[in-house]
Structures are given as C-alpha cells and as structure tokens.
Design an enzyme around this catalytic site. Structure first.
Site, PDB file in Angstrom:
ATOM      1  N   THR A 254     -22.254   9.406 -10.458  1.00 15.16           N
ATOM      2  CA  THR A 254     -21.602   9.170 -11.630  1.00 15.16           C
ATOM      3  C   THR A 254     -20.253   8.481 -11.340  1.00 15.16           C
ATOM      4  O   THR A 254     -19.518   8.346 -10.290  1.00 15.16           O
ATOM      5  CB  THR A 254     -21.029  10.655 -11.920  1.00 15.16           C
ATOM      6  OG1 THR A 254     -22.121  11.537 -12.463  1.00 15.16           O
ATOM      7  CG2 THR A 254     -20.092  10.672 -13.270  1.00 15.16           C
ATOM      8  N   PHE A 256     -16.647   7.289 -12.617  1.00 15.90           N
ATOM      9  CA  PHE A 256     -15.747   7.420 -13.284  1.00 15.90           C
ATOM     10  C   PHE A 256     -14.597   6.448 -13.425  1.00 15.90           C
ATOM     11  O   PHE A 256     -14.359   5.440 -12.743  1.00 15.90           O
ATOM     12  CB  PHE A 256     -14.728   8.995 -12.521  1.00 15.90           C
ATOM     13  CG  PHE A 256     -15.559   9.932 -12.498  1.00 15.90           C
ATOM     14  CD1 PHE A 256     -15.148  11.093 -13.167  1.00 15.90           C
ATOM     15  CD2 PHE A 256     -16.593  10.058 -11.430  1.00 15.90           C
ATOM     16  CE1 PHE A 256     -15.858  12.127 -13.241  1.00 15.90           C
ATOM     17  CE2 PHE A 256     -17.334  11.531 -11.610  1.00 15.90           C
ATOM     18  CZ  PHE A 256     -17.022  12.518 -12.344  1.00 15.90           C
TER      19      PHE A 256
END
Length: 352
Positions: A254, A256
């Site tokens: 992921t 960010f």
C-alpha cells in the site's frame, strides 16, 4: 578474547555513540532555530532522502541498509521533536496500517493524532491542528483509494512525501477458528484476503468497518468475532493470531502520501503528481498524453474520477517521474494547460 572483554568494548562504543548523538542533536536544535527565523518547515523530505543515501553509501556491514535506515529514522525523529514538536494526523485508531505507515516515516518521537476518516486527516492539517497528515492512496491489489483522490479536488494541501508499506494481514481472535461466526475488517482488506476467506471460512459473515483497528476492537468485545489486521493490532488489543499472512497476493503493498503545506526542492530522484479536467469528447485523453510523450516523461499512474460538478466531466490524476521544476516537466505542463482545465500540481516529492 572472552565475553567480558567484548562487552566492555561494546560499552566504550556505546558511550561514544551517546556523545555523538547528543552532539548531532545540538546541531539539529541550531538548525531548528534558523528554520524558525526563516519560517521554514522543520521536516524536509529532500534532506531526509540525502541522509538515508549517505548512510547507505557509507555502510560497510554487517548491518543491512534497512537496519541502518530504521536506526536513523528514530534519530531524525528525535531531532525533529527537538526542533519543533510535530503533530501527525492519520486515519486511526492506533495500530491501523496508516499508523504503521506514519511510524515508518516519522518515527516514535513525534506526536500522533488519530482521526476517524481521510476527510478528517485533511481537515486537521488544513486548520493547523496537525503539521502533516498520512493518507492511503493506492494498493497493489485493490487499486486507488477513491476517498483520497476526491479530497485533492477540493483541498490546497500538497503532497510532501510518499511511503511504501508492505501489507501482511492476519486473522485475529480470542476464540478458536471453528468458533468464529463473523469477521470484521476494512473493505479493502477483506478484498485483499477474499480467496483465503472463501477457502477457509466460506460461511462466516464478513462485516465492513472503517479500519483494521476498529475491527480488532470489535473482535475483543463480541463473542465469536474475529478481525483481519496487523500484528501490532493483535499486540495492542490482546488478540491471538490464528492465521498469519492470509492476503491473497504475496506482493501486497500500500502506498501512502504525506500531505502538508510545504513544497520540496528537487533531489534528482523525484515524483510529481498533478490533477486536471477534460471534457467528454473523442480523443480528449489522447490529446492530454501527447505533451508527456513529446517531452519523454515517464508516467507511472493515471486515474480518473467524476468531477462531481458537471455530468460526464472527469478529473485525471497523473504521477510522473521527475520534479515539477525540471525543464521537460515544466514544458509538458505548460502545453497541457492549453488543452485542459483545472490543472493543479499536487506536489513533487522524493520517490519512496
């Protein structure tokens, strides 16, 4: 050489390290005072990149570069706290993946502000209640986080840095696996574990909540409940890890973003994010891409979202390699401005 002599050697080195760390900290305090006079932000992602690169280039082992970077992350975190007490907003509660990403970037010496939604992260930074915010932008399996993309349409905050976090999901509970009746987690996380869940717990109810930490809270409170979350969530909430790494893809990452009000200087290894609108017409997207091809700019991501202002009008989000001050990117953006509307540079920042 016996054990006692080796330990005394370590003790002498530790004394030198402590002395050197405090000398470094005093220099950081002086830098902080100079930045305050010049109204500059104490956090500099471009300087952070330089420090990590220098440390890695000087590393002769046996410690890995990753280990040294983790050590220096905490050293720089302590220095930031001395220069100015930073407050970092993230979508909480504590032990969420956003919290883990924030800790990876800023270390444990700054103050953290957990909030309930991505919208609140933006609001805390916009109103000055937090210096920076950490928000998810995309997952390698589930794709873009649309809530974050939508917030950039209205917000003037800049992207200051990015964080790549390897995601590992675990099944957490107080009960045995055969006693689980329902599983709580974030909808994106459930999507990332769907095949495992169908193979191992096909009849269990899946309930979506705002975060993996909220899921852990529910698993503690309810009989027969489980959560999908991090090892840190299990530790914080006293849950047992019934199954580890249940994500469907072993390469689950992921990305960010760190959002704030400051802009970065070029480092030579940067990424730029922009946003613009186009009308619904034949060849519109092709025309938007021509300036990038013409100026030999590598695009790493293109996403589209409805503008929510006009029917069939879309906003495009584009990531490219380079800094917006680079000559070729400047030229491409200038050409793009002539054929699109609402173009906004969201930020240039070091590549993670």
């Amino acid at each position: 050489m016996d054990l006692e002599k080796l330990r005394k050697g370590i003790d002498r080195i530790d004394s030198k390290i402590v002395k050197s760390l405090n000398q470094r900290a005093r220099l950081s305090q002086k830098i902080g005072r100079l930045k305050a006079k010049a109204s500059k932000s104490v956090y500099s992602p471009d300087r952070e990149r330089i420090v990590y690169e220098k440390v890695s280039s000087q590393n002769g082992g046996p410690l890995s570069n990753e280990t040294l970077q983790a050590i220096y992350r905490e050293i720089m975190s302590g220095s930031l706290a001395l220069e100015k007490p930073l407050k970092i907003a993230y979508m909480g509660p504590p032990a969420s993946f956003s919290n883990i990403a924030a800790l990876k970037k800023f270390g444990s010496s700054v103050r953290y502000l957990p909030v309930n939604t991505i919208t609140e992260v933006f609001a805390e930074v916009e109103h000055g209640r937090a210096d920076y915010g950490v928000v998810p932008i995309e997952n390698s399996i589930e794709g873009a986080i649309n809530y974050t993309l939508d917030m950039f349409m209205e917000s003037d905050l800049k992207i200051c840095s990015e964080i790549s976090l390897e995601i590992s999901h675990n099944l957490l509970a107080k009960c045995r696996m055969d006693q689980i009746k329902r599983i709580y987690s974030n909808p994106n996380v459930i999507g990332q574990c769907r095949m495992w869940l169908e193979a191992n717990l096909p009849r269990v109810e899946l309930i979506e909540v705002t975060s993996t930490t909220k899921a852990a809270e529910m698993a503690v409170k309810e009989r027969g409940a489980a959560a999908i979350g991090s090892g840190l969530a299990a530790e914080c909430y006293g849950l047992n890890i019934l199954a580890r790494s249940i994500e469907d893809s072993p390469h689950n990452m992921t990305r960010f973003l760190v959002i704030g009000k400051t802009e970065n200087k070029p480092t030579g290894k940067d990424k730029t994010s922009i946003m613009f609108s186009v009308k619904d017409r034949v060849g519109a997207l092709h025309d938007m891409l021509v300036p990038f091809k013409k100026n030999r700019i590598n695009l790493t991501k293109i996403e589209s979202r409805p503008s929510k202002k006009k029917v069939w009008e879309y906003r495009f989000f584009v990531d490219m390699i380079g800094h917006h001050e680079d000559v070729r990117i400047k030229k491409a953006i200038k050409e793009l401005e002539g054929i699109c509307t609402n173009l906004k540079i969201l930020g240039s920042y070091p590549i993670a």
